[in-house]
Design a protein around this motif. Structure first.
Motif, PDB file in Angstrom:
ATOM      1  N   GLY A 267     -49.087  -1.379 -73.329  1.00  0.00           N
ATOM      2  CA  GLY A 267     -48.024  -0.649 -73.418  1.00  0.00           C
ATOM      3  C   GLY A 267     -48.285   0.164 -74.630  1.00  0.00           C
ATOM      4  O   GLY A 267     -47.875   0.586 -74.146  1.00  0.00           O
ATOM      5  N   PHE A 268     -49.592  -0.114 -75.112  1.00  0.00           N
ATOM      6  CA  PHE A 268     -49.598   0.971 -76.384  1.00  0.00           C
ATOM      7  C   PHE A 268     -49.959   2.624 -75.563  1.00  0.00           C
ATOM      8  O   PHE A 268     -49.544   3.477 -76.025  1.00  0.00           O
ATOM      9  CB  PHE A 268     -50.384   0.545 -77.456  1.00  0.00           C
ATOM     10  CG  PHE A 268     -50.135  -0.471 -78.457  1.00  0.00           C
ATOM     11  CD1 PHE A 268     -48.456   0.261 -79.053  1.00  0.00           C
ATOM     12  CD2 PHE A 268     -50.992  -1.381 -78.708  1.00  0.00           C
ATOM     13  CE1 PHE A 268     -47.922  -1.067 -80.000  1.00  0.00           C
ATOM     14  CE2 PHE A 268     -50.207  -2.683 -80.250  1.00  0.00           C
ATOM     15  CZ  PHE A 268     -49.115  -1.731 -80.398  1.00  0.00           C
ATOM     16  N   ILE A 269     -50.316   1.881 -74.214  1.00  0.00           N
ATOM     17  CA  ILE A 269     -51.027   2.893 -73.961  1.00  0.00           C
ATOM     18  C   ILE A 269     -50.138   3.812 -73.452  1.00  0.00           C
ATOM     19  O   ILE A 269     -50.185   5.505 -73.104  1.00  0.00           O
ATOM     20  CB  ILE A 269     -52.454   3.190 -72.970  1.00  0.00           C
ATOM     21  CG1 ILE A 269     -53.522   2.589 -73.693  1.00  0.00           C
ATOM     22  CG2 ILE A 269     -52.818   3.650 -71.839  1.00  0.00           C
ATOM     23  CD1 ILE A 269     -54.807   1.540 -72.572  1.00  0.00           C
ATOM     24  N   VAL A 270     -49.048   3.146 -72.265  1.00  0.00           N
ATOM     25  CA  VAL A 270     -48.217   3.652 -71.974  1.00  0.00           C
ATOM     26  C   VAL A 270     -47.004   4.583 -72.623  1.00  0.00           C
ATOM     27  O   VAL A 270     -46.855   6.340 -72.427  1.00  0.00           O
ATOM     28  CB  VAL A 270     -47.435   2.559 -71.151  1.00  0.00           C
ATOM     29  CG1 VAL A 270     -45.874   3.247 -70.819  1.00  0.00           C
ATOM     30  CG2 VAL A 270     -48.075   2.321 -70.172  1.00  0.00           C
ATOM     31  N   LEU A 271     -47.112   4.008 -73.842  1.00  0.00           N
ATOM     32  CA  LEU A 271     -46.278   4.975 -74.923  1.00  0.00           C
ATOM     33  C   LEU A 271     -46.773   5.750 -75.612  1.00  0.00           C
ATOM     34  O   LEU A 271     -46.275   7.005 -75.782  1.00  0.00           O
ATOM     35  CB  LEU A 271     -45.810   3.161 -75.900  1.00  0.00           C
ATOM     36  CG  LEU A 271     -44.925   2.376 -75.422  1.00  0.00           C
ATOM     37  CD1 LEU A 271     -45.094   1.217 -77.154  1.00  0.00           C
ATOM     38  CD2 LEU A 271     -43.234   2.698 -75.220  1.00  0.00           C
ATOM     39  N   PHE A 272     -47.851   5.346 -75.909  1.00  0.00           N
ATOM     40  CA  PHE A 272     -49.035   6.264 -76.686  1.00  0.00           C
ATOM     41  C   PHE A 272     -48.961   7.831 -75.163  1.00  0.00           C
ATOM     42  O   PHE A 272     -48.420   9.180 -75.914  1.00  0.00           O
ATOM     43  CB  PHE A 272     -50.177   5.837 -77.003  1.00  0.00           C
ATOM     44  CG  PHE A 272     -51.343   7.418 -77.676  1.00  0.00           C
ATOM     45  CD1 PHE A 272     -51.164   7.836 -78.967  1.00  0.00           C
ATOM     46  CD2 PHE A 272     -51.782   7.674 -76.935  1.00  0.00           C
ATOM     47  CE1 PHE A 272     -51.665   9.130 -78.943  1.00  0.00           C
ATOM     48  CE2 PHE A 272     -52.908   8.523 -77.436  1.00  0.00           C
ATOM     49  CZ  PHE A 272     -52.494   9.507 -78.441  1.00  0.00           C
ATOM     50  N   LEU A 273     -48.390   7.966 -74.734  1.00  0.00           N
ATOM     51  CA  LEU A 273     -48.611   8.502 -73.610  1.00  0.00           C
ATOM     52  C   LEU A 273     -47.805  10.027 -72.981  1.00  0.00           C
ATOM     53  O   LEU A 273     -47.354  10.708 -73.151  1.00  0.00           O
ATOM     54  CB  LEU A 273     -49.695   8.792 -71.697  1.00  0.00           C
ATOM     55  CG  LEU A 273     -50.737   7.683 -71.987  1.00  0.00           C
ATOM     56  CD1 LEU A 273     -51.193   7.533 -70.733  1.00  0.00           C
ATOM     57  CD2 LEU A 273     -51.755   9.254 -72.090  1.00  0.00           C
ATOM     58  N   GLY A 274     -46.587   8.796 -73.124  1.00  0.00           N
ATOM     59  CA  GLY A 274     -45.231   9.230 -73.198  1.00  0.00           C
ATOM     60  C   GLY A 274     -45.071   9.933 -74.239  1.00  0.00           C
ATOM     61  O   GLY A 274     -44.366  11.026 -74.054  1.00  0.00           O
ATOM     62  N   PHE A 275     -45.352   9.723 -75.403  1.00  0.00           N
ATOM     63  CA  PHE A 275     -45.557  10.359 -76.950  1.00  0.00           C
ATOM     64  C   PHE A 275     -45.628  11.603 -76.830  1.00  0.00           C
ATOM     65  O   PHE A 275     -45.048  12.378 -77.406  1.00  0.00           O
ATOM     66  CB  PHE A 275     -45.998   9.409 -77.673  1.00  0.00           C
ATOM     67  CG  PHE A 275     -45.776  10.439 -79.603  1.00  0.00           C
ATOM     68  CD1 PHE A 275     -44.472  10.695 -79.981  1.00  0.00           C
ATOM     69  CD2 PHE A 275     -47.151  10.731 -79.757  1.00  0.00           C
ATOM     70  CE1 PHE A 275     -44.562  11.477 -81.132  1.00  0.00           C
ATOM     71  CE2 PHE A 275     -46.950  11.745 -81.075  1.00  0.00           C
ATOM     72  CZ  PHE A 275     -45.782  11.665 -81.817  1.00  0.00           C
ATOM     73  N   VAL A 276     -46.713  11.501 -75.897  1.00  0.00           N
ATOM     74  CA  VAL A 276     -48.054  12.521 -76.208  1.00  0.00           C
ATOM     75  C   VAL A 276     -47.250  14.129 -74.954  1.00  0.00           C
ATOM     76  O   VAL A 276     -47.422  15.269 -75.315  1.00  0.00           O
ATOM     77  CB  VAL A 276     -49.572  12.878 -75.506  1.00  0.00           C
ATOM     78  CG1 VAL A 276     -50.343  13.829 -75.257  1.00  0.00           C
ATOM     79  CG2 VAL A 276     -50.139  11.506 -76.709  1.00  0.00           C
ATOM     80  N   LEU A 277     -46.850  13.086 -73.648  1.00  0.00           N
ATOM     81  CA  LEU A 277     -46.392  14.536 -72.781  1.00  0.00           C
ATOM     82  C   LEU A 277     -45.219  14.779 -72.819  1.00  0.00           C
ATOM     83  O   LEU A 277     -44.576  15.525 -72.266  1.00  0.00           O
ATOM     84  CB  LEU A 277     -46.978  13.776 -71.418  1.00  0.00           C
ATOM     85  CG  LEU A 277     -48.044  13.475 -71.016  1.00  0.00           C
ATOM     86  CD1 LEU A 277     -47.738  12.442 -69.791  1.00  0.00           C
ATOM     87  CD2 LEU A 277     -49.020  14.592 -71.232  1.00  0.00           C
ATOM     88  N   LYS A 278     -44.345  14.186 -73.919  1.00  0.00           N
ATOM     89  CA  LYS A 278     -42.953  14.285 -73.535  1.00  0.00           C
ATOM     90  C   LYS A 278     -42.780  15.888 -74.248  1.00  0.00           C
ATOM     91  O   LYS A 278     -41.693  16.250 -73.668  1.00  0.00           O
ATOM     92  CB  LYS A 278     -42.072  13.259 -75.018  1.00  0.00           C
ATOM     93  CG  LYS A 278     -42.607  13.770 -76.700  1.00  0.00           C
ATOM     94  CD  LYS A 278     -41.442  12.880 -77.324  1.00  0.00           C
ATOM     95  CE  LYS A 278     -41.932  13.082 -78.789  1.00  0.00           C
ATOM     96  NZ  LYS A 278     -41.005  12.204 -79.681  1.00  0.00           N
ATOM     97  N   TYR A 279     -43.268  16.793 -74.743  1.00  0.00           N
ATOM     98  CA  TYR A 279     -43.400  18.139 -75.301  1.00  0.00           C
ATOM     99  C   TYR A 279     -43.626  18.926 -74.098  1.00  0.00           C
ATOM    100  O   TYR A 279     -43.614  20.155 -74.815  1.00  0.00           O
ATOM    101  CB  TYR A 279     -44.765  18.386 -76.428  1.00  0.00           C
ATOM    102  CG  TYR A 279     -44.463  17.540 -77.717  1.00  0.00           C
ATOM    103  CD1 TYR A 279     -42.956  17.604 -78.619  1.00  0.00           C
ATOM    104  CD2 TYR A 279     -45.113  16.399 -77.805  1.00  0.00           C
ATOM    105  CE1 TYR A 279     -42.603  16.750 -79.858  1.00  0.00           C
ATOM    106  CE2 TYR A 279     -44.795  16.160 -79.458  1.00  0.00           C
ATOM    107  CZ  TYR A 279     -43.692  15.996 -80.161  1.00  0.00           C
ATOM    108  OH  TYR A 279     -43.152  14.724 -81.093  1.00  0.00           O
ATOM    109  N   LEU A 280     -43.903  18.232 -72.785  1.00  0.00           N
ATOM    110  CA  LEU A 280     -44.586  19.406 -71.648  1.00  0.00           C
ATOM    111  C   LEU A 280     -43.289  19.630 -71.469  1.00  0.00           C
ATOM    112  O   LEU A 280     -41.686  19.183 -71.340  1.00  0.00           O
ATOM    113  CB  LEU A 280     -45.083  18.275 -71.004  1.00  0.00           C
ATOM    114  CG  LEU A 280     -46.730  18.035 -71.271  1.00  0.00           C
ATOM    115  CD1 LEU A 280     -47.476  17.165 -69.914  1.00  0.00           C
ATOM    116  CD2 LEU A 280     -47.627  19.707 -70.869  1.00  0.00           C
TER     117      LEU A 280
END
Length: 675
Positions: A267-280
């Motif tokens: 879940g941490f990985i999913v949230l972290f990736l979501g946070f990083v990719l939200k600026y695309l």
């Protein structure tokens, strides 16, 4: 449409119910096959008949749920290793004689003092092709550290099937392994195996090679062994080197779940990736790229973490969660969760009985269902305050959803779990992000020393925080008695309470009232059952004697002074809602439930004018049992584990000749006499 009205919800419930019925009733494979054939036939008939009806009825729905129920039964029976003809246990004639076996190493386990332990795949047994998992215990050798995953060994040893616990209410390790499709163990000395030159280079081999390179790279940058063992557990799923002191600290602090790769880490990985990719850019093809990238990273993480069943289960679950987030429809989160649950159980229905599986899905379900309600209680204005409030509500929702089943399995509750989660969850997210980055750089030989030092210091600080929280022993509630009836009534009350809080109504407050009454009834019934139970237990303890006489909730112990070295009485007391009220030395004569029990110990003295119903042998008395039978002929002879095995075997032979039942706790485990 709410989650429970979604047809897949009812299909999944019927499927799970079928698995449970097959598990507890031991349904035969032939019966399961017959039922699945009948249910499939009725399902097809109902489907084609419903196509011709203008007004639909409930027949098609009923046949669908019946088919799902039978599919659950059939799935468990077909996946059960003991029902597979090519399983190695079904290929051998005797479990007492050694066999030649070809075993491929699949997974490294935590070593013991004398053995290195692996999960292996048996490909041949006595030159016959076969299948099945086995625990391989290899005697330690100072010249060898460990074998590579994928190594093939030819061994000559005894195959030992799992035995039930030797003491009442003890953890059933054999059943735990059976639920993982591991049906036996074998112990191999240094001269009893041969290493094959060819290594099986499959996904598990390459996964182990990647982990080995990462761990070697961390050692090269002088990573401390304690911090390295914790990092390996957090990210690589390797718990073999963690010290027992660290494990105890994490248990007391309510943070033991972070030491095994689970839904929390994924879940941490999913949230972290979501946070990083939200600026695309938010365009359609970019959204699909985000989803594909998240799924690729998740399964890459599963590969690095060893592709163990628990890791694959968590990654599968969160893969569907990622798909649900991508669809951006709230109800789809529950639906995708159900799809992942159904697919995982179709793949391996034994997961249903895995504690980690149960805790993961319960935690995620209650986070999705209950956390929004808790979050709406207060809406902080500042982002930092809102961040910690969200952590608190997520932790409370997950803990509330898992606490009944956690107490049922582990009989303890860490009172400071709120404090632990508030502190370590933000900290753990940073360690996970930096640790993953460090490991990726190590794979390409680009890891900077300063990054390794930051991760090492962070883990050291995490361990120190956990140790300080764990030092408050009085906040850890232990030995909490809890049974399955209480678990079910607790969840009924919990679900009723949440439904009422979401939308109060007379029907729902009635549901809450029923839940309260059922919970009270479960406690009253348990108390009544405890008070009306009387029994005598002869425990199995190596080199010691322990006898417990229970009347209701009061237990009187008859014991040796050495028994405290290993005392299995606490699990028995907890499971039976009892307490010790008196401790006495072991007598030579006992009267229990109108039974006369004579106990002969090392002095060989015993009352010769008594004709006992039961004769207990302890502490290896040098006595001729034939002569004893001339003066008193008991109806049963018991030998506990304080006797020499050779003596017990001799007594058993004598009892067989005299046609007197003999109970050896070495072989049969504890003896129970009920009123």
């Amino acid at each position: 449409m709410n989650a429970i009205q979604f047809p897949l919800s009812r299909i999944t419930v019927a499927f799970i119910f079928g698995i449970l019925v097959a598990h507890f009733s031991n349904v035969d494979f032939i019966w399961a096959t017959l039922l699945i054939a009948i249910s499939f036939g009725t399902f097809c008939i109902a489907y084609f008949w419903s196509q011709k009806q203008f007004i639909q009825n409930n027949i098609f729905g009923f046949t669908t749920y019946f088919f799902s129920f039978c599919l659950g039964m059939y799935s468990l029976t077909t996946h059960s290793s003991s029902n597979q003809k090519d399983n190695y246990l079904n290929q051998i004639q005797s479990t007492e004689l050694p066999h030649q076996a070809e075993i491929i190493l699949r997974e490294k386990l935590k070593s013991t003092l004398y053995y290195d332990r692996y999960i292996g795949l048996v490909s041949k047994i006595d030159q016959s092709n076969c299948s099945g998992k086995i625990i391989l215990n290899i005697e330690k050798n100072s010249l060898r550290n460990h074998f590579q995953i994928g190594t093939t060994l030819h061994v000559f040893s005894v195959i030992i099937p799992h035995k039930p616990p030797l003491n009442p209410n003890q953890f059933d390790y054999g059943q735990y392994l059976t639920n993982k499709s591991i049906l036996a163990q074998t112990y191999v000395g240094n001269l009893k195996f041969k290493v094959q030159p060819i290594i099986i280079e499959d996904l598990f081999y390459y996964s182990d090679a990647v982990r080995s390179k990462i761990l070697l790279g961390l050692q090269k940058v002088h990573f401390s062994s304690v911090e390295l063992s914790v990092l390996a557990a957090l990210i690589l799923g390797q718990q073999q080197e963690i010290s027992q002191d660290i494990i105890v600290d994490y248990q007391k602090a309510g943070a033991i779940h972070i030491l095994s790769v689970s839904g929390l880490h994924v879940g941490f990985i999913v949230l972290f990736l979501g946070f990083v990719l939200k600026y695309l850019p938010k365009v359609k093809w970019v959204n699909y790229f985000k989803l594909a990238f998240i799924l690729l990273v998740l399964w890459g993480f599963a590969f690095i973490a060893g592709l163990s069943p628990s890791v694959i289960r968590s990654v599968t679950m969160f893969s569907f969660v990622a798909i649900g987030l991508h669809l951006k429809r709230k109800t789809n989160m529950f639906h995708t969760l159900l799809v992942s649950l159904l697919l995982i159980l179709l793949f391996d229905p034994s997961f249903l009985f895995d504690v980690g599986f149960q805790l993961s899905y319960l935690a995620l379900f209650f986070i999705l269902w209950l956390q929004p309600l808790l979050s709406s209680i207060w809406e902080p204005e500042h982002k930092i305050t809102k961040y910690f409030w969200d952590i608190l509500t997520v932790s409370f929702a997950a803990q509330l959803g898992t606490v009944p089943i956690s107490i049922y399995y582990f009989h303890q509750f860490p009172g400071l779990f709120f404090v632990t989660n508030l502190i370590i969850i933000p900290f753990l997210s940073v360690i996970m992000a930096l640790g993953l980055l460090l490991m990726i750089l190590i794979l390409f030989d680009l890891a900077p020393l300063f990054l390794a030092q930051i991760v090492e210091k962070s883990i050291a600080l995490l361990n120190d925080i956990i140790h300080r929280i764990a030092s408050f022993d009085q906040m850890v509630l232990t030995d909490i008695p809890f049974n399955s009836m209480m678990v079910l009534s607790c969840y009924l009350l919990l679900i009723a309470g949440v439904l009422y809080c979401k939308r109060p109504s007379f029907q729902r407050i009635t549901f809450v009232t029923v839940g309260v009454l059922l919970l009270q009834a479960s406690f009253i019934y348990t108390r009544w059952a405890t008070e009306n139970k009387s029994e005598l237990i002869v425990f199995n303890i190596k080199r010691s004697t322990l006898i417990a006489e229970r009347n209701g909730e009061e237990v009187t112990l008859f014991k040796d002074t050495e028994t405290d070295k290993y005392n299995p009485i606490q699990p028995y007391l907890t499971a039976n809602f009892s307490k010790v009220v008196k401790e006495n030395p072991v007598p030579n004569l006992m009267y229990v439930f109108d039974k006369k029990i004579v106990i002969i110990e090392s002095s060989s003295a015993y009352p010769k004018n008594v004709r006992p119903d039961i004769l207990i042998m302890r502490q290896s008395p040098r006595i001729n049992l034939n002569r004893v039978f001339q003066t008193c002929r008991p109806k049963l002879v018991i030998a506990d584990a304080s006797n020499f095995r050779s003596y017990s075997s001799l007594w058993q032979s004598t009892c067989i000749k005299e046609k007197i039942p003999f109970h050896n706790t070495y072989e049969k485990g504890f003896y129970k006499l009920e009123k």
